[in-house]
Design a protein around this motif. Structure first.
Motif, mmCIF file in Angstrom:
data_model
loop_
_atom_site.group_PDB
_atom_site.id
_atom_site.type_symbol
_atom_site.label_atom_id
_atom_site.label_comp_id
_atom_site.label_asym_id
_atom_site.label_seq_id
_atom_site.Cartn_x
_atom_site.Cartn_y
_atom_site.Cartn_z
ATOM 1 N N ALA A 115 15.227 48.110 39.464
ATOM 2 C CA ALA A 115 16.335 47.640 39.041
ATOM 3 C C ALA A 115 17.050 47.949 37.614
ATOM 4 O O ALA A 115 16.223 48.428 36.932
ATOM 5 C CB ALA A 115 16.490 45.998 39.017
ATOM 6 N N PHE A 116 18.162 48.383 37.865
ATOM 7 C CA PHE A 116 18.999 48.751 36.546
ATOM 8 C C PHE A 116 18.948 47.341 35.695
ATOM 9 O O PHE A 116 20.063 46.837 35.922
ATOM 10 C CB PHE A 116 20.326 49.580 36.778
ATOM 11 C CG PHE A 116 21.149 49.875 35.275
ATOM 12 C CD1 PHE A 116 20.732 51.109 35.291
ATOM 13 C CD2 PHE A 116 21.855 48.999 34.778
ATOM 14 C CE1 PHE A 116 21.446 51.548 34.077
ATOM 15 C CE2 PHE A 116 22.384 49.456 33.844
ATOM 16 C CZ PHE A 116 22.290 50.438 33.158
ATOM 17 N N ASP A 117 18.064 47.320 34.924
ATOM 18 C CA ASP A 117 18.226 45.756 34.281
ATOM 19 C C ASP A 117 18.431 45.737 32.650
ATOM 20 O O ASP A 117 18.761 46.619 32.365
ATOM 21 C CB ASP A 117 16.890 45.063 34.692
ATOM 22 C CG ASP A 117 15.626 45.966 34.154
ATOM 23 O OD1 ASP A 117 15.828 46.872 33.407
ATOM 24 O OD2 ASP A 117 14.652 45.534 34.415
ATOM 25 N N GLY A 118 18.508 44.665 32.221
ATOM 26 C CA GLY A 118 18.530 44.637 30.799
ATOM 27 C C GLY A 118 17.734 45.513 29.971
ATOM 28 O O GLY A 118 18.430 45.980 28.827
ATOM 29 N N ASP A 119 16.581 45.958 30.278
ATOM 30 C CA ASP A 119 15.815 46.695 29.458
ATOM 31 C C ASP A 119 16.517 48.134 29.562
ATOM 32 O O ASP A 119 16.614 48.684 28.536
ATOM 33 C CB ASP A 119 14.501 46.905 30.039
ATOM 34 C CG ASP A 119 13.828 45.363 29.841
ATOM 35 O OD1 ASP A 119 14.016 45.082 28.984
ATOM 36 O OD2 ASP A 119 12.457 45.461 30.207
ATOM 37 N N MET A 120 16.958 48.410 30.628
ATOM 38 C CA MET A 120 17.662 49.884 30.797
ATOM 39 C C MET A 120 18.811 49.980 29.893
ATOM 40 O O MET A 120 18.980 50.934 29.043
ATOM 41 C CB MET A 120 18.127 50.353 32.132
ATOM 42 C CG MET A 120 16.873 50.552 32.952
ATOM 43 S SD MET A 120 15.895 51.910 32.270
ATOM 44 C CE MET A 120 16.152 53.416 33.123
ATOM 45 N N LEU A 121 19.560 48.954 29.805
ATOM 46 C CA LEU A 121 20.827 48.833 29.166
ATOM 47 C C LEU A 121 20.649 48.788 27.833
ATOM 48 O O LEU A 121 21.087 49.676 26.940
ATOM 49 C CB LEU A 121 21.912 47.531 29.489
ATOM 50 C CG LEU A 121 23.034 47.542 29.121
ATOM 51 C CD1 LEU A 121 24.036 48.521 29.668
ATOM 52 C CD2 LEU A 121 23.735 45.981 29.396
ATOM 53 N N GLY A 122 19.496 48.140 27.380
ATOM 54 C CA GLY A 122 19.208 48.172 25.845
ATOM 55 C C GLY A 122 18.800 49.494 25.527
ATOM 56 O O GLY A 122 19.024 49.882 24.556
ATOM 57 N N TYR A 123 17.988 50.191 26.488
ATOM 58 C CA TYR A 123 17.514 51.491 26.077
ATOM 59 C C TYR A 123 18.986 52.426 25.834
ATOM 60 O O TYR A 123 18.925 53.161 24.800
ATOM 61 C CB TYR A 123 16.941 52.059 27.252
ATOM 62 C CG TYR A 123 16.504 53.388 27.088
ATOM 63 C CD1 TYR A 123 15.557 54.165 26.184
ATOM 64 C CD2 TYR A 123 17.257 54.474 27.929
ATOM 65 C CE1 TYR A 123 15.276 55.400 26.232
ATOM 66 C CE2 TYR A 123 16.823 55.787 27.928
ATOM 67 C CZ TYR A 123 15.852 56.299 27.052
ATOM 68 O OH TYR A 123 15.868 57.518 26.740
ATOM 69 N N PHE A 124 19.954 52.337 26.623
ATOM 70 C CA PHE A 124 20.961 53.073 26.615
ATOM 71 C C PHE A 124 21.707 52.768 25.153
ATOM 72 O O PHE A 124 22.336 53.613 24.495
ATOM 73 C CB PHE A 124 21.885 52.881 27.739
ATOM 74 C CG PHE A 124 21.577 53.564 28.943
ATOM 75 C CD1 PHE A 124 21.182 55.050 28.816
ATOM 76 C CD2 PHE A 124 21.475 52.775 30.122
ATOM 77 C CE1 PHE A 124 20.491 55.634 30.133
ATOM 78 C CE2 PHE A 124 20.984 53.582 31.280
ATOM 79 C CZ PHE A 124 20.581 54.841 31.231
ATOM 80 N N LEU A 125 21.955 51.692 24.779
ATOM 81 C CA LEU A 125 22.537 51.169 23.530
ATOM 82 C C LEU A 125 21.816 51.621 22.583
ATOM 83 O O LEU A 125 22.316 52.285 21.624
ATOM 84 C CB LEU A 125 22.731 49.427 23.726
ATOM 85 C CG LEU A 125 23.633 48.917 24.622
ATOM 86 C CD1 LEU A 125 23.620 47.421 24.559
ATOM 87 C CD2 LEU A 125 24.998 49.457 24.134
ATOM 88 N N GLN A 126 20.335 51.767 22.410
ATOM 89 C CA GLN A 126 19.676 52.118 21.418
ATOM 90 C C GLN A 126 19.913 53.448 21.218
ATOM 91 O O GLN A 126 19.982 53.983 20.155
ATOM 92 C CB GLN A 126 18.299 51.830 21.837
ATOM 93 C CG GLN A 126 17.225 52.088 20.596
ATOM 94 C CD GLN A 126 15.608 51.969 21.239
ATOM 95 O OE1 GLN A 126 15.467 51.177 22.196
ATOM 96 N NE2 GLN A 126 15.048 52.717 20.565
#
Ligand SMILES: Nc1ncnc2c1ncn2[C@@H]1O[C@H](COP(=O)(O)OP(=O)(O)OP(=O)(O)O)[C@@H](O)[C@H]1O
Ligand SMILES: [Mg+2]
Lengths: 322, 355
Positions: free
Chosen positions: B27-38
């Motif tokens: 799933a494209f979850d919060g972890d991935m989103l966090g990764y992109f933001l980082q």
């Protein structure tokens, strides 16, 4: 009964910079349909190379230099690549020692199983998936339908080896060469897989060549044992005969070093010394330099003598009257 | 390769449309989103540092006022101009003003062309872009199969010929090859033009040469010139990777399953050697886009490489600053895309990232 596989005087040598390595040097063995034989011997004795030679999978600089491999009445040595390829995976399959290296890390289990299926038949996606799931279930993988979409790194070592076994069994081969498939696994998994392999082979009538350096594993599975040393078979016989009355001093040494057969509290006995170099072996019996019973005659190569599937390659076999 | 591009587009899809799922059912979850933001935050910091370095560096290489004015300008005009461009201010004030204008999307005006810098660079970019794409893709699509073949049959005559050619591509300097190409195909044989861009046609209002046959005749030589080094690199990478993987258990196991050599090469080996190839592809694409200077100069190709050389010799400060920042941005973007491609190509990295 006609033999499924007949290997006669097979020799596979590696031409290396430091000389010719005679990894396999005159192996003869035969196998009936559905039969399970064990091929044992210490590291470097030529077990794997024997297995690869049967499938024609020896990589350069290795080459089969003489002998014959007859399988289902066909000579495999010198068979054109296309015909050999069509036999591999379909009639003869192989499982390797290290389950973490045999599967492709970047393909899903399903993709890898589909490639193995498509190598031999045209098969639709749905049918391939069903076949793959069914065989995974048969080798003891729970929740097989979901596992199909996993990548190898998402599975444990035992599961990976089960997948490799499933791929080998996919096209219902008549013979599977199992090259120490449980050596890299822990003991309880090892026992499970052993038991499953035995029943799978019995159900489907598949013959197995079970390669191992561990006599006790082999004795749990096979009906006959061949002991290899320095590229040659030095003793063969039924499991009962070889274990209870070994005739070659090397087999005796292997048995003495087994923990399960030792008297509790007593140190395990090891065979002194190491296997000779295969590129420059001593004349005669290759085991003689390590053998407590060696005599002058041992500098000449003994023949494998015996009858009815019981044989020993020794000038002074154990159990003979002196 | 086709599969990789499909996965790539799936991944790009997930960036813009978080509801979609990553390949492998993850799933494209919060972890991935966090990764992109980082990654985004990192990129901003890097850009800031780069801008300061570039600004200070360009400031150090001479006074543009002599370029801005004709030698016979009066002292009064001279002082007015200095004031107008803020050249009398201390460095940090100039930098601050630059950042403030940048925040409003204004890179400044070229001293020489007297037009907005961004517009100037963007008008030159398509020429370089098409040249670079052609060179890098050409090098990859020719180099990878040939390299794989050379790794598959390392002792054959064809493999030796391929390797000999790749040594040539590595060791002979670009400008020399460029001159030889012009001498051979333009001067002696007269088959292809020696320089310029030829006839262009518009795509989305941007002129491209690759849309006309005439344009292709102008593209061919500079693209060939640019691609030789990359071709050599791709050949070496593919050959080394293929040699290594062909000896591994995975290939042996595939052979034991009866898979054909062709299946093994394009389904197993290509996937296994893809990561270094994608890395080099990305880096080469970025550096060629930014620094195709030599080739563009030799072939008078009106791209950004030629622009930056001209701007350095005329001390056109805003062009230099904007250009170098654009290059830095480009590298950050490419690195990011390469990282995403890694995740698409290697499920093990995908798992590690999400953790
Ligand atoms: N590619 C090769 N080049 C040179 N020698 C080789 C090559 N492959 C195998 N050999 C040699 O062949 C001999 C037999 O190797 P083989 O792998 O068959 O042993 P093994 O009985 O399977 O041992 P193990 O229990 O460690 O797997 C070894 O001495 C090895 O050095
Ligand atoms: Mg082995």
């Amino acid at each position: 009964m006609t033999a499924l596989l007949e290997v006669r005087d097979l020799a596979t040598h590696f031409a290396t910079r430091t000389g010719v390595v005679r990894a396999v040097d005159g192996v003869t063995l035969s196998l009936a349909p559905g039969e399970i034989i064990g091929l044992v011997g210490e590291s470097g004795s030529g077990k794997s190379v024997t297995g690869f030679s049967i499938l024609g999978l020896v990589d350069p600089p290795g080459r089969i230099v003489r002998g014959s491999v007859r399988f289902e009445g066909r000579e495999l040595v010198g068979l054109p690549h296309g015909e050999l390829r069509s036999l591999r995976g379909r009639r003869i399959a192989m499982v390797f020692q290290d389950p973490s290296a045999t599967l492709n890390p970047v393909l899903t289990i399903l993709d890898q199983m589909r490639l193995a299926l498509e190598a031999h038949e045209r098969i639709g996606k749905a049918a391939a998936r069903a076949r793959a799931a069914e065989i995974l279930t048969r080798v003891g993988i729970p929740d097989a339908g979901r596992r199909l979409d996993s990548y190898p790194h998402q599975l444990s070592g035992g599961m990976r080896q089960r997948v490799a076994i499933a791929i080998a069994l996919l096209n219902r081969p008549a013979l599977v060469v199992c090259d120490e498939p449980t050596t890299a696994l822990d003991v309880s998994i090892q026992a499970q897989i052993l038991a499953e392999m035995k029943s799978l082979a019995r159900e489907s009538g598949t013959a197995l060549i079970w390669i191992s350096h561990d006599l006790s594993t082999v004795s749990a599975l096979a009906s006959r044992i061949l002991v290899m040393y320095a590229g040659r078979v030095v003793e063969e016989g039924t499991v009962g005969d070889v274990l209870s009355a070994p005739r070659h001093p090397y087999t005796r040494g292997l048995l003495d070093s087994l923990p399960s057969l030792a008297t509790p509290g007593q140190d395990l006995r090891q065979i002194p010394g190491a296997m000779p170099s295969l590129s420059d072996p001593p004349p005669g019996c290759a085991f003689a330099p390590r053998c407590a019973h060696a005599v002058d005659a041992c500098t000449a190569m003994p023949d494998l003598v015996g009858a009815g599937g019981r044989g020993v390659r020794c000038h002074r076999p154990l159990g003979d009257a002196p | 390769m086709r599969e990789a591009t499909v996965k790539m587009s799936v991944l790009l899809g997930t960036i813009f449309n978080p509801a979609r799922r990553l390949p492998g059912g993850q799933a494209f979850d919060g972890d991935m989103l966090g990764y992109f933001l980082q990654r985004l935050a990192q990129a901003l910091v890097v850009m800031l540092v780069i801008s300061a370095l570039v600004f200070a560096g360009v400031y150090g290489i001479g006074n543009p006022i002599d370029v801005l004015l004709s030698p016979d300008a009066t002292q009064a005009i001279r002082e007015a101009t200095i004031k107008a461009y803020g050249l009398d201010q201390p460095l940090w004030v100039q930098y601050r003003d630059f950042l403030l204008r940048l925040a409003a999307g204004d890179f400044g005006r070229s001293f020489v062309f007297n037009m907005p810098v961004l517009e100037l660079i963007l008008s030159r970019l398509p020429a370089t872009l098409e040249l670079t794409l052609l060179a890098v893709f050409g090098a990859t699509f020719a180099g990878v199969p040939l390299g794989m073949y050379a790794g598959y049959r390392p002792d054959g005559i064809a493999a030796r010929a391929i390797m000999a050619f790749s040594v040539l591509g590595f060791s002979v300097p670009t400008f020399w090859i460029g001159l030889v190409l012009i001498l051979t195909f333009a001067v002696t044989l007269g088959w292809l033009p020696a320089g310029g861009r030829g006839e262009t046609a518009d795509l989305f209002g941007v002129p491209f040469s690759f849309l006309t046959l005439d344009g292709w005749s102008y593209l061919a030589l500079p693209a060939l010139n640019l691609s030789l080094f990359k071709f050599a690199m791709m050949v070496r990478l593919a050959r080394a990777g293929t040699r290594e993987t062909m000896l591994g258990d995975a290939v042996k196991f595939a052979r034991a399953a009866g898979e054909s050599e062709w299946t093994i090469l394009h389904r197993h080996v290509l996937r296994l050697i893809a990561i270094p190839i994608v890395t080099v592809f990305g880096l080469e694409f970025g550096s060629t886009l930014a620094f195709a200077v030599v080739t563009e100069t030799i072939f008078s190709w009106p791209g950004v490489g030629k622009l930056i050389i001209d701007s350095i010799s005329s001390l056109d400060r805003p062009v230099m600053v904007a250009y170098l920042m654009l290059v830095a941005f480009l590298f950050i973007l490419i690195n990011f895309l390469v990282d995403i491609a890694y995740a698409a190509l290697d499920p093990r990295l995908r798992a590690a990232r999400a953790r």
